[in-house]
Design a protein around this motif. Structure first.
Motif, PDB file in Angstrom:
ATOM      1  N   VAL A  98       0.830  -1.211   0.000  1.00 54.35           N
ATOM      2  CA  VAL A  98       0.000   0.000   0.000  1.00 54.35           C
ATOM      3  C   VAL A  98       0.864   1.259   0.000  1.00 54.35           C
ATOM      4  O   VAL A  98       0.595   2.221  -0.733  1.00 54.35           O
ATOM      5  N   SER A  99       1.894   1.268   0.821  1.00 56.35           N
ATOM      6  CA  SER A  99       2.771   2.445   0.877  1.00 56.35           C
ATOM      7  C   SER A  99       3.533   2.643  -0.439  1.00 56.35           C
ATOM      8  O   SER A  99       3.777   3.784  -0.856  1.00 56.35           O
ATOM      9  N   PHE A 100       3.891   1.558  -1.118  1.00 58.62           N
ATOM     10  CA  PHE A 100       4.583   1.673  -2.414  1.00 58.62           C
ATOM     11  C   PHE A 100       3.678   2.325  -3.454  1.00 58.62           C
ATOM     12  O   PHE A 100       4.103   3.244  -4.177  1.00 58.62           O
ATOM     13  N   ILE A 104       4.204   6.099  -5.121  1.00 65.01           N
ATOM     14  CA  ILE A 104       4.295   6.308  -6.577  1.00 65.01           C
ATOM     15  C   ILE A 104       3.291   7.363  -7.026  1.00 65.01           C
ATOM     16  O   ILE A 104       3.616   8.254  -7.841  1.00 65.01           O
ATOM     17  N   ALA A 105       2.060   7.287  -6.517  1.00 60.93           N
ATOM     18  CA  ALA A 105       1.055   8.294  -6.874  1.00 60.93           C
ATOM     19  C   ALA A 105       1.484   9.682  -6.409  1.00 60.93           C
ATOM     20  O   ALA A 105       1.308  10.679  -7.131  1.00 60.93           O
ATOM     21  N   LEU A 106       2.073   9.762  -5.209  1.00 60.12           N
ATOM     22  CA  LEU A 106       2.553  11.056  -4.727  1.00 60.12           C
ATOM     23  C   LEU A 106       3.715  11.583  -5.568  1.00 60.12           C
ATOM     24  O   LEU A 106       3.800  12.794  -5.819  1.00 60.12           O
ATOM     25  N   GLY A 107       4.606  10.679  -6.034  1.00 63.74           N
ATOM     26  CA  GLY A 107       5.715  11.109  -6.897  1.00 63.74           C
ATOM     27  C   GLY A 107       5.224  11.653  -8.222  1.00 63.74           C
ATOM     28  O   GLY A 107       5.740  12.672  -8.724  1.00 63.74           O
ATOM     29  N   ILE A 108       4.228  10.986  -8.828  1.00 65.23           N
ATOM     30  CA  ILE A 108       3.678  11.479 -10.095  1.00 65.23           C
ATOM     31  C   ILE A 108       3.028  12.847  -9.907  1.00 65.23           C
ATOM     32  O   ILE A 108       3.190  13.753 -10.745  1.00 65.23           O
ATOM     33  N   CYS A 109       2.306  13.014  -8.812  1.00 64.06           N
ATOM     34  CA  CYS A 109       1.694  14.323  -8.532  1.00 64.06           C
ATOM     35  C   CYS A 109       2.761  15.402  -8.348  1.00 64.06           C
ATOM     36  O   CYS A 109       2.565  16.556  -8.766  1.00 64.06           O
ATOM     37  N   ASP A 168      11.850   9.532  -2.881  1.00 61.53           N
ATOM     38  CA  ASP A 168      10.722   9.534  -1.938  1.00 61.53           C
ATOM     39  C   ASP A 168       9.965   8.199  -1.946  1.00 61.53           C
ATOM     40  O   ASP A 168       9.502   7.740  -0.895  1.00 61.53           O
ATOM     41  N   VAL A 169       9.842   7.581  -3.121  1.00 60.87           N
ATOM     42  CA  VAL A 169       9.151   6.285  -3.198  1.00 60.87           C
ATOM     43  C   VAL A 169       9.885   5.235  -2.383  1.00 60.87           C
ATOM     44  O   VAL A 169       9.293   4.480  -1.597  1.00 60.87           O
ATOM     45  N   VAL A 170      11.212   5.187  -2.529  1.00 61.02           N
ATOM     46  CA  VAL A 170      11.998   4.193  -1.797  1.00 61.02           C
ATOM     47  C   VAL A 170      11.950   4.452  -0.297  1.00 61.02           C
ATOM     48  O   VAL A 170      11.736   3.530   0.512  1.00 61.02           O
ATOM     49  N   THR A 173       8.366   3.752   1.243  1.00 61.52           N
ATOM     50  CA  THR A 173       8.057   2.327   1.346  1.00 61.52           C
ATOM     51  C   THR A 173       8.842   1.672   2.481  1.00 61.52           C
ATOM     52  O   THR A 173       8.290   0.880   3.266  1.00 61.52           O
ATOM     53  N   ALA A 174      10.119   2.009   2.579  1.00 56.65           N
ATOM     54  CA  ALA A 174      10.950   1.418   3.635  1.00 56.65           C
ATOM     55  C   ALA A 174      10.499   1.864   5.020  1.00 56.65           C
ATOM     56  O   ALA A 174      10.409   1.046   5.954  1.00 56.65           O
ATOM     57  N   LEU A 175      10.194   3.142   5.160  1.00 55.88           N
ATOM     58  CA  LEU A 175       9.778   3.638   6.475  1.00 55.88           C
ATOM     59  C   LEU A 175       8.410   3.073   6.889  1.00 55.88           C
ATOM     60  O   LEU A 175       8.199   2.777   8.076  1.00 55.88           O
ATOM     61  N   ALA A 176       7.498   2.919   5.938  1.00 56.89           N
ATOM     62  CA  ALA A 176       6.192   2.352   6.275  1.00 56.89           C
ATOM     63  C   ALA A 176       6.313   0.893   6.704  1.00 56.89           C
ATOM     64  O   ALA A 176       5.659   0.456   7.661  1.00 56.89           O
ATOM     65  N   THR A 177       7.153   0.128   6.011  1.00 56.64           N
ATOM     66  CA  THR A 177       7.349  -1.278   6.394  1.00 56.64           C
ATOM     67  C   THR A 177       8.014  -1.386   7.757  1.00 56.64           C
ATOM     68  O   THR A 177       7.618  -2.220   8.597  1.00 56.64           O
ATOM     69  N   LEU A 178       9.008  -0.556   7.991  1.00 51.47           N
ATOM     70  CA  LEU A 178       9.658  -0.551   9.303  1.00 51.47           C
ATOM     71  C   LEU A 178       8.682  -0.132  10.399  1.00 51.47           C
ATOM     72  O   LEU A 178       8.698  -0.679  11.513  1.00 51.47           O
TER      73      LEU A 178
END
Length: 201
Positions: A98-100, A104-109, A168-170, A173-178
């Motif tokens: 979900v965070s990934f 990605i949507a936030l990066g495109i925006c 920001d995507v990387v 995603t890493a911070l949300a999983t952690l």
């Protein structure tokens, strides 16, 4: 021989064979069936329009069984049901997916917003005005100074924004999983976050 018992009272055949005086019915009245007293009126109606054994209830039509009417002040709105739940565990794999997608949507925006902002500022003449001022301030007899318009061109701005969006995507995603792993560890000690859910009225 003479009878020494004296005069005997005459026997009444009516007392011996018939009912007692208290049980005799008065003359001139027809016999009626006996009805014992009732504490509550019977719901069955007789032919006269009232109920047998008691008066007719208020608002009741003749020949209709008694129905209990609801109270006028009764509450008709249903009560809202509520449920108190607790988030005991967050699946790290689902959190990562979900965070990934959200990152990605936030990066495109972010890329689209940077491009629109650059076009608006270029149409307003901001780059030409600021660029001319900077070139005059940094210019000399041998060079014209720093060219802001060529440095902040649209392709360079889009490339720079895309690199930031990928980073920001990387990181997101890493911070949300952690964060999911840390939440599961803390929920094992304190029980997790409690939520109160309610239905729509």
């Amino acid at each position: 021989m003479t009878d020494t018992r004296g005069t005997q009272p005459q026997s009444y055949d009516g007392y011996g064979n018939g009912p007692l005086p208290s049980e005799r019915e008065p003359q001139g009245q027809t016999a009626q069936p006996y009805h014992p007293p009732q504490a509550y009126p019977s719901p069955q109606a007789d032919g006269a329009g009232g109920t047998q054994g008691g008066p007719q209830w208020a608002g009741q039509q003749p020949g209709v069984a008694a129905v209990r009417l609801p109270r006028t002040g009764a509450r008709t709105t249903p009560r809202t049901r509520k449920a108190r739940l607790r988030v005991a565990k967050a699946d790290p794999w689902s959190v990562m997916k979900v965070s990934f997608l959200l990152s990605i949507a936030l990066g495109i925006c972010t890329v689209v917003a940077a491009a629109v902002l650059w076009m608006v500022m270029d149409a307003m003449g901001v780059f030409s005005t600021v660029g001319g001022t900077i070139s005059e301030a940094t210019g000399s007899n041998e060079s014209n100074g720093f060219d802001l318009q060529s440095f902040l061109s649209l392709p360079r701005v889009l490339i720079f924004t895309s690199v930031i969006a990928m980073i920001d995507v990387v990181l997101a995603t890493a911070l949300a999983t952690l964060g999911a792993f840390i939440y599961n560890l803390s929920a094992g000690f304190v029980g997790g976050v409690e939520l109160t859910l309610a239905e729509d009225e």
